[in-house]
Design a protein around this motif. Structure first.
Motif, short mmCIF file in Angstrom:
data_model
loop_
_atom_site.label_atom_id
_atom_site.label_comp_id
_atom_site.label_asym_id
_atom_site.label_seq_id
_atom_site.Cartn_x
_atom_site.Cartn_y
_atom_site.Cartn_z
N SER A 1 1.30 -12.37 -11.18
CA SER A 1 1.91 -13.54 -9.99
C SER A 1 0.67 -13.83 -9.06
CB SER A 1 3.12 -13.08 -9.65
OG SER A 1 3.65 -14.02 -8.40
N LYS A 2 0.42 -15.02 -8.91
CA LYS A 2 -0.40 -15.45 -7.56
C LYS A 2 0.41 -16.64 -6.95
CE LYS A 2 -4.31 -14.47 -10.42
NZ LYS A 2 -5.80 -14.93 -11.02
N LYS A 3 -0.33 -17.34 -5.90
CA LYS A 3 0.19 -18.23 -5.14
C LYS A 3 0.73 -19.40 -5.87
CE LYS A 3 -0.11 -20.83 -0.79
NZ LYS A 3 -1.21 -21.13 0.27
N ASN A 4 -0.07 -19.84 -6.73
CA ASN A 4 0.23 -21.00 -7.82
C ASN A 4 0.04 -20.99 -8.93
OD1 ASN A 4 -2.72 -20.70 -7.59
ND2 ASN A 4 -3.07 -23.00 -7.52
N GLU A 5 0.17 -19.62 -9.68
CA GLU A 5 -0.12 -19.26 -10.80
C GLU A 5 0.57 -17.98 -11.28
OE1 GLU A 5 -4.34 -19.86 -12.70
OE2 GLU A 5 -4.08 -17.83 -12.49
N PHE A 6 1.03 -18.18 -12.74
CA PHE A 6 1.26 -16.79 -13.03
C PHE A 6 1.31 -16.92 -14.68
CE2 PHE A 6 4.84 -19.69 -13.56
CZ PHE A 6 5.28 -19.66 -14.83
N SER A 7 1.31 -15.57 -15.34
CA SER A 7 1.34 -15.60 -16.65
C SER A 7 2.67 -15.07 -17.15
CB SER A 7 0.15 -14.60 -17.41
OG SER A 7 -0.90 -15.33 -16.77
#
Length: 195
Positions: free
Chosen positions: A149-155
């Protein structure tokens, strides 16, 4: 309410523009079990059945829905993830899904790793939605666990069964998908903001 466990894949057989609305006709194996006014999730979007004919049924998406989802990208022959509303008292195999898409995202990476796949999605953080590591997210109606999980992205990690039984197997880099962020995570975030 839905669970994010896809029942089957449907095929779009007709698209008809009616003023600012879009009538979407879908062929599905469970059509004979549907009734008018029933809610069905289409790539994570809750839509109401308005007509049934043989093995196809029609739903209508209004302008608001079309502006916030990937339904405008559908063409005749498109494959959509389908789920009927959950039954009260049944097992909740996925997570609580409302069928209300929060925003779209773009697939920016697909990585196959010895029998499974990692799909990475980028979304606009200005809409104030968040993912939580190991939390839930719905991608095109599929209940999944967030990885990286990132601020504007995830997998998300996709097992072979999910890959074969959803429209994930049609995704490419650049594919636009519908996102519904975890309703519990949204409430926790809101409570935290209010202090």
């Amino acid at each position: 309410m839905f669970t994010g466990i896809i029942e089957e894949l449907g095929t779009v057989t007709n698209l008809k523009i009616d003023q600012e609305n879009l009538d979407i006709t879908v062929r599905a194996n469970f059509t004979s079990e549907l009734k008018i006014d029933q809610s069905v999730s289409h790539n994570g979007v809750c839509l109401t059945v308005v007509s049934i004919l043989d093995d196809t049924y029609t739903v209508t998406a209004i302008k608001e829905t079309l502006e916030k989802t990937n339904l405008n990208d559908l063409t005749e022959g498109s494959i959509v993830n389908l789920e009927r509303g959950m039954k009260l008292g049944a097992r909740l195999d996925g997570h609580i899904v409302q069928g209300h898409v929060d925003q779209t995202a773009v697939c920016n990476n697909i990585k196959e790793t010895n029998g499974s796949w990692y799909f990475t999605f980028e979304y606009d953080p200005l809409l104030n939605n968040i993912t939580i590591e190991k939390g839930s997210v719905t991608v095109n109606g599929v209940s999944l666990t967030v990885v990286n999980s990132k601020k504007n992205e995830f997998s998300v990690a996709i097992i072979p069964f999910t890959y074969e039984h959803t429209n994930f197997n049609t995704f490419n880099v650049g594919t636009v998908v519908n996102l519904e962020f975890d309703v519990i995570g949204k409430y926790v975030k809101r409570i935290t903001e209010l202090g």
